[in-house]
Design a protein around this motif. Structure first.
Motif: not given
Length: 408
Positions: A309-327, A329-334
């Protein structure tokens, strides 16, 4: 905490368990079911499938287990005999179930906001009211484009505080390992801070402030779209998105609510990334001035389980995508960052003794910097873990070869 240490020593030193490997697929399309749950019936032992639908389930021989429950959001739950599983190459199927709301249901649940308010107002009735000791498996990975450059895993203990209190959960690191080697694998500009807390704080019933924002539920518009099935029970699906006048990044997605108990059973949502600068400020703690970081993906999932009769946290996931631009440089890093945690066992214990201070994991710690290497093939023993994906397995094999060559 002698009882806890004794329990772990028994597991670590025991080889009395049986492993079952396989895959879980959609009955109609034969596509893999990602993050589906396999649970030993009448126990708290469970695991989840990886991104390729593959699973690894370890069952201690001292448990009188006969049945395994297979469950996945939007699919009919199935219970099978444990004896029907082979040690390897099991192929299992689940059938999708979707039920449209009828006119009566539409009338009953037309106030979507009111339904969501009741969920949060009733959490003291629906969710764990006592402290609980949880054992969990945690994994995080960082990819540069399609290449794994960092992988860390851990077995952690969680002192889960009652849902009705504001006390934060405590995490203790029991075992950890990594395959990160910046000098050999790649030059990595990204590190993931917080480790297991990245997954734990997705428990939005325990930490609604991270989800709802400063103004709470007033930040969102809600609507009811359909019903579906979770663990054999029909649930109401509520769509939500931040109001147009809200000028800071919040979330959009779906909440899955049991209409009988008013408990949240699952949530799947994403961060609004339209304002790149404001979204970036939510993720980036520290960076050189010459770099610009743009979030491109921010997806979240949390699942709850019910016991007595009681609920609880059992699973989670986080998916992140980042694009990094560097002054200059021609190409970005993903980069792509993934963080997930599954509760593999839970025990309710009143007045749990605080964890050893030296074992506590701090929310600012970087697990990949704290963990040791992948040089122990029997590291996890009988602990349930998430089966590695093929790309992760390749990264592990590579670092093992490197360790062998260097004599580490």
């Amino acid at each position: 905490m002698p009882a806890l240490l004794h329990a772990f020593q028994q597991q670590e030193n025991s080889d009395n368990f049986t492993s079952f490997k396989g895959e879980l697929l959609d009955q109609n399309t034969k596509k893999p079911l990602v993050s589906a749950t396999l649970t030993i019936v009448n126990t708290q032992l469970s695991t989840v499938t990886n991104n390729e639908g593959e699973f690894l389930l370890k069952v201690p021989d001292n448990i009188a287990a006969t049945m395994v429950e297979l469950s996945y959001l939007g699919y009919a739950t199935k219970v099978i005999e444990l004896s029907s599983l082979k040690p390897e190459e099991n192929t299992l199927f689940l059938t999708p179930v979707t039920t449209q709301l009828n006119a009566v249901s539409l009338t009953q649940y037309k106030d979507a906001r009111g339904l969501v308010e009741q969920v949060f107002n009733n959490k003291s009735e629906n969710y764990l009211g006592d402290q609980a000791l949880m054992t969990a498996f945690y994994r995080e990975s960082i990819k540069k484009r399609n290449r794994n450059v960092s992988l860390a895993e851990a077995v952690v203990n969680i002192k889960k505080e009652p849902y009705e209190t504001n006390r934060k959960d405590i995490v203790s690191l029991y075992k950890s390992r990594k395959s990160t080697d910046y000098t050999r694998l790649d030059t990595v500009a990204v590190k993931l801070q917080g480790g297991p807390f990245n997954a734990l704080y997705i428990d939005l019933m325990k930490y609604p402030e991270y989800f709802l924002g400063a103004d709470g539920i007033d930040n969102y518009d809600f609507s009811i779209v359909e019903t579906t099935e979770v663990n054999g029970i029909q649930v109401v699906v509520v769509d939500f998105k931040q109001k147009s006048e809200v000028d800071f990044p919040l979330y959009y997605g779906q909440l899955f609510i049991n209409p009988n108990t008013l408990a949240l059973t699952n949530a799947s949502y994403s961060l609004n990334l339209e304002d790149e600068t404001k979204a970036s400020n939510l993720f980036v703690r520290k960076k050189p001035g010459k770099l610009t970081v743009i979030p491109t993906v921010a997806n979240y999932q949390v699942d709850y389980r019910e016991e007595n009769g009681k609920w609880y946290y059992s699973y989670s996931n986080v998916d992140l995508g980042l694009t990094i631009k560097e002054k200059g440089k021609l190409f970005n890093s993903k980069y792509y960052l993934s963080s997930e945690m599954v509760i593999t066992n839970i025990e309710s214990i009143a007045n749990i003794t605080d964890f050893n201070k030296n074992k506590k994991f701090k929310s600012r710690t970087i697990l990949a910097d704290a963990a040791s290497g992948f040089n122990d093939p029997q590291f996890w023993g009988e602990y349930n873990v998430i089966e590695p994906e093929k790309s992760i397995e390749s990264a592990i094999k590579k670092i093992r070869r490197q360790l062998k060559r260097t004599g580490s």
